[in-house]
Motif scaffolding. Structure first.
Motif, short mmCIF file in Angstrom:
data_model
loop_
_atom_site.label_atom_id
_atom_site.label_comp_id
_atom_site.label_asym_id
_atom_site.label_seq_id
_atom_site.Cartn_x
_atom_site.Cartn_y
_atom_site.Cartn_z
N ARG A 77 32.07 25.04 27.71
CA ARG A 77 32.00 23.87 28.70
C ARG A 77 33.45 24.19 29.71
N GLU A 80 35.02 19.23 30.53
CA GLU A 80 34.64 18.28 29.82
C GLU A 80 34.19 16.97 30.52
N SER A 84 38.09 13.51 25.28
CA SER A 84 37.72 13.70 23.73
C SER A 84 38.14 12.45 23.03
#
Length: 151
Positions: A77, A80, A84
């Motif tokens: 990727r 994102e 996260s």
């Protein structure tokens, strides 16, 4: 037909299943023409839209299906999609959506294979007879990403 803005916004919904009935070119042109009125900083209008229908869309779906079926590594990727460590309340909202979506499909949380099959429907455009892809030049920044989102 006149639709007020409040009604348009509150009646919006996400669709993940379409008929194969073709969308007339005039309808696609009208949608893109209306979208072009979206605001953009300094009127940059940074979006590029590509529409696939007919054989080009069939070919894209075929290639995507073959790639998913090959179970190879996904492309790395570039950006994102989610942080996260998704914080509250966003983590809970995303989890609730996943639970609702997979439950509606009769898929349990631990059925990873079925979840992957459901996710691969993205690459088939959920059966839609037309697909619109929006792009932005790589050298533009996040403010222009917002412009594309409004488009």
């Amino acid at each position: 037909m006149i639709l007020d803005v409040y009604e348009a916004v509150t009646s919006r919904r996400a669709v993940r299943g379409f008929t194969d009935r073709p969308v007339p070119r005039e309808v696609l042109e009208r949608v893109l023409s209306a979208a072009a009125w979206a605001p953009s900083g300094s009127n940059l209008q940074p979006w590029h839209a590509y529409v696939l229908t007919g054989e080009p869309l069939v070919e894209l779906k075929k290639r995507a299906g073959e790639r998913v079926a090959a179970c190879g590594a996904w492309d790395e990727r570039e950006y994102e999609m989610y942080p996260s460590a998704l914080q509250s309340p966003y983590h809970e909202r995303r989890s609730a959506f996943g639970k609702e979506r997979y439950s509606a499909l009769g898929i349990t949380r631990d059925d990873w294979e079925a979840r992957q099959r459901a996710a691969s429907d993205n690459w088939q455009c959920f059966g839609a007879p037309a697909a619109l892809f929006c792009y932005i030049d790589r050298d533009l920044g996040r403010p222009q990403w917002a412009d594309v989102g409004m488009y």
